[in-house]
Design an enzyme around this catalytic site. Structure first.
Site, mmCIF file in Angstrom:
data_model
loop_
_atom_site.group_PDB
_atom_site.id
_atom_site.type_symbol
_atom_site.label_atom_id
_atom_site.label_comp_id
_atom_site.label_asym_id
_atom_site.label_seq_id
_atom_site.Cartn_x
_atom_site.Cartn_y
_atom_site.Cartn_z
ATOM 1 N N GLN A 1 -2.924 2.672 9.760
ATOM 2 C CA GLN A 1 -1.582 2.743 9.148
ATOM 3 C C GLN A 1 -0.648 3.656 9.957
ATOM 4 O OE1 GLN A 1 -4.473 2.941 7.499
ATOM 5 N NE2 GLN A 1 -4.319 2.322 5.357
ATOM 6 N N ASN B 1 -5.689 12.265 -0.405
ATOM 7 C CA ASN B 1 -4.825 11.464 0.471
ATOM 8 C C ASN B 1 -5.719 10.730 1.463
ATOM 9 O OD1 ASN B 1 -2.098 10.668 1.257
ATOM 10 N ND2 ASN B 1 -2.516 11.740 3.167
ATOM 11 N N LYS B 2 -5.112 9.961 2.321
ATOM 12 C CA LYS B 2 -5.839 9.125 3.277
ATOM 13 C C LYS B 2 -6.949 9.904 3.976
ATOM 14 C CE LYS B 2 -5.557 5.672 3.899
ATOM 15 N NZ LYS B 2 -6.506 4.743 3.197
ATOM 16 N N ASP C 1 -2.152 10.642 -2.838
ATOM 17 C CA ASP C 1 -2.425 9.542 -3.783
ATOM 18 C C ASP C 1 -2.730 10.050 -5.180
ATOM 19 O OD1 ASP C 1 -2.868 8.335 -1.042
ATOM 20 O OD2 ASP C 1 -2.912 6.597 -2.365
ATOM 21 N N ARG D 1 0.857 -1.184 0.000
ATOM 22 C CA ARG D 1 0.000 0.000 0.000
ATOM 23 C C ARG D 1 0.896 1.237 0.000
ATOM 24 N NH1 ARG D 1 1.808 1.885 3.864
ATOM 25 N NH2 ARG D 1 0.596 3.760 3.546
ATOM 26 N N GLY D 2 0.227 2.400 -0.151
ATOM 27 C CA GLY D 2 1.001 3.619 -0.340
ATOM 28 C C GLY D 2 1.173 3.796 -1.841
ATOM 29 N N ALA D 3 0.806 4.979 -2.346
ATOM 30 C CA ALA D 3 0.720 5.154 -3.793
ATOM 31 C C ALA D 3 2.006 4.767 -4.547
ATOM 32 C CB ALA D 3 0.308 6.592 -4.095
ATOM 33 N N ARG E 1 -7.042 -0.708 -7.336
ATOM 34 C CA ARG E 1 -7.330 0.447 -6.456
ATOM 35 C C ARG E 1 -7.496 1.678 -7.354
ATOM 36 N NH1 ARG E 1 -4.228 1.329 -0.983
ATOM 37 N NH2 ARG E 1 -6.286 2.099 -0.390
HETATM 38 O O1 MRU Z 1 -4.788 3.210 1.749
HETATM 39 P P1 MRU Z 1 -3.308 3.414 1.797
HETATM 40 O O2 MRU Z 1 -2.682 2.893 3.042
HETATM 41 O O3 MRU Z 1 -2.628 2.917 0.544
HETATM 42 O O4 MRU Z 1 -3.150 5.000 1.808
HETATM 43 C C1 MRU Z 1 -1.876 5.550 1.704
HETATM 44 C C2 MRU Z 1 -1.861 7.019 1.800
HETATM 45 O O5 MRU Z 1 -2.879 7.671 1.839
HETATM 46 C C3 MRU Z 1 -0.545 7.677 1.745
HETATM 47 O O6 MRU Z 1 -0.555 8.858 2.485
HETATM 48 C C4 MRU Z 1 -0.240 8.012 0.293
HETATM 49 O O7 MRU Z 1 -0.322 6.873 -0.518
HETATM 50 C C5 MRU Z 1 1.070 8.640 0.130
HETATM 51 S S1 MRU Z 1 2.349 7.410 0.245
HETATM 52 C C6 MRU Z 1 3.839 8.056 0.131
#
Ligand code: MRU
Length: 352
Positions: free
Chosen positions: A203, A254-255, A244, A47-49, A95
């Site tokens: 997270q 973002n999250k 993201d 996970r994480g973009a 996703r």
């Molecule tokens: O749902 P996730 O855990 O993939 O969400 C991740 C985030 O929102 C991060 O802040 C984002 O991907 C930036 S990662 C460097």
């Protein structure tokens, strides 16, 4: 356990560190087929973009390689194309919000198209693997440059707030927002980081607090509903988050929970920063209103790790992301430089 990484490429195979098991367990998982990788992305094992993008780049290359090994030379070109297109669709739909996923797959598609009629199936697979390795290496460099550009903005802080996880687990390198934090501390800054827990999947607690702890950076974990109080008490002088997807006008998805931090930061007069590489920008979209927001399974809100926190039949909203309007963002930190008070003109100038 001193250093965490999100993924690795070993002996021609992709392996993911299963982040759903952190912080308790370090388990590496092989991705023997596309279905396994798709499930891993949906379940947030990776996970994480940026990390999703790197994983998808390897995934489509590894799939092409598996297929190429089974093909007769005669029918190879068409069969390989069909398999490549199938893999693209399977992965790109896993996703919807993180644009780095589509960015990496489109980069692989461009690579594929650029070599049609020139390379054999096996050579094509090898070329895609090379491209995946380049995407991987590039992400490490991007993170490092973002960290260099963002660290000075945090240097004088005694407290920094962040959300979700933007570190080594969310990227292939030191991270985006986390990278700025890490680099500032490396250069002598002395602040405490306040990561929000980041419900529903924690997270911030499970991953960011762990990464901070392992890096020896002072951390005070807070539940999501403590942010206003922490700001009011002047415990933080900056908020920094990842993204993201960032649209042409500087709006940033973002999250879920990031937007409320930006609103609170504005009220309390605290700068709010977004840190992200160029691969997170989607300049085809004029504004954040056009971003598809992933809605996740309701049970993530009704329970945590199988333990119910409400009645199993209550209705639930579970958007995985929200959009922070550009007007609330003090600056977007990229590897190319810092976009202060983002506008469409400034974003387009930086990303052209
Ligand atoms: O749902 P996730 O855990 O993939 O969400 C991740 C985030 O929102 C991060 O802040 C984002 O991907 C930036 S990662 C460097």
């Amino acid at each position: 356990m001193s250093q965490l990484t999100s993924l690795r490429w070993i002996d021609g195979h992709l392996e993911l560190l299963d982040q759903t098991l952190l912080p308790g367990e370090i388990t590496w998982k092989a991705m023997p087929d596309l279905a396994t990788l798709r499930e891993a992305i949906i379940a947030l094992r990776v996970r994480g973009a940026p990390a999703i993008g790197v994983a998808a780049g390897y995934g489509i290359a590894e799939h092409t390689d598996r297929v190429a090994k089974t093909l007769d030379a005669g029918a190879a070109a068409e069969a390989l194309r069909q398999e490549f297109s199938k893999a693209f669709e399977i992965l790109v739909t896993s996703r919807p919000t993180a644009v780095n996923l589509r960015w990496a797959l489109e980069r692989q598609r461009d690579c594929y198209e650029g070599h049609v009629g020139i390379l054999t199936a096996k050579e094509m697979a090898a070329r895609l693997i090379m491209e995946a390795r380049r995407i991987h290496a590039e992400d490490i460099q991007l993170c490092s440059r973002i960290a260099d550009n963002g660290a000075p903005l945090l240097a004088a802080c005694s407290g920094v707030m962040t959300i979700c996880n933007t570190g080594a687990l969310a990227t292939a390198g030191v991270g985006t927002a986390f990278g700025c934090i890490h680099r500032a501390v490396e250069r002598g800054a002395a602040f405490t980081v306040y990561p929000s827990e980041t419900r529903p999947l924690l997270q911030g607690a499970r991953l960011t607090a762990l990464e901070l702890h392992l890096a020896g950076i002072p951390v005070k974990l807070m539940t999501d509903n403590m942010a206003a109080s922490v700001m009011r008490r002047r415990l933080v002088q900056a908020v920094i988050a990842g993204a993201d997807r960032i649209t042409a006008n500087g709006d940033a998805a973002n999250k879920i929970g990031t937007y409320q931090l930006a609103v609170l930061a504005r009220y309390h007069g605290i700068p709010f920063y977004i840190a992200a590489p160029y691969s997170t920008f989607d300049c085809n979209l004029a504004s954040g209103d056009l971003i598809e927001i992933e809605e996740r399974n309701a049970n993530e809100v009704r329970s945590f790790q199988g333990i119910l926190s409400t009645h199993p039949d209550v209705g639930v909203v579970n958007p995985a992301f929200d959009v922070t309007p550009a007007e609330l963002i003090t600056a977007i930190i990229t590897e190319r430089g810092v976009i202060h008070h983002p506008t469409t003109n400034k974003v387009m100038a930086m990303m052209k």
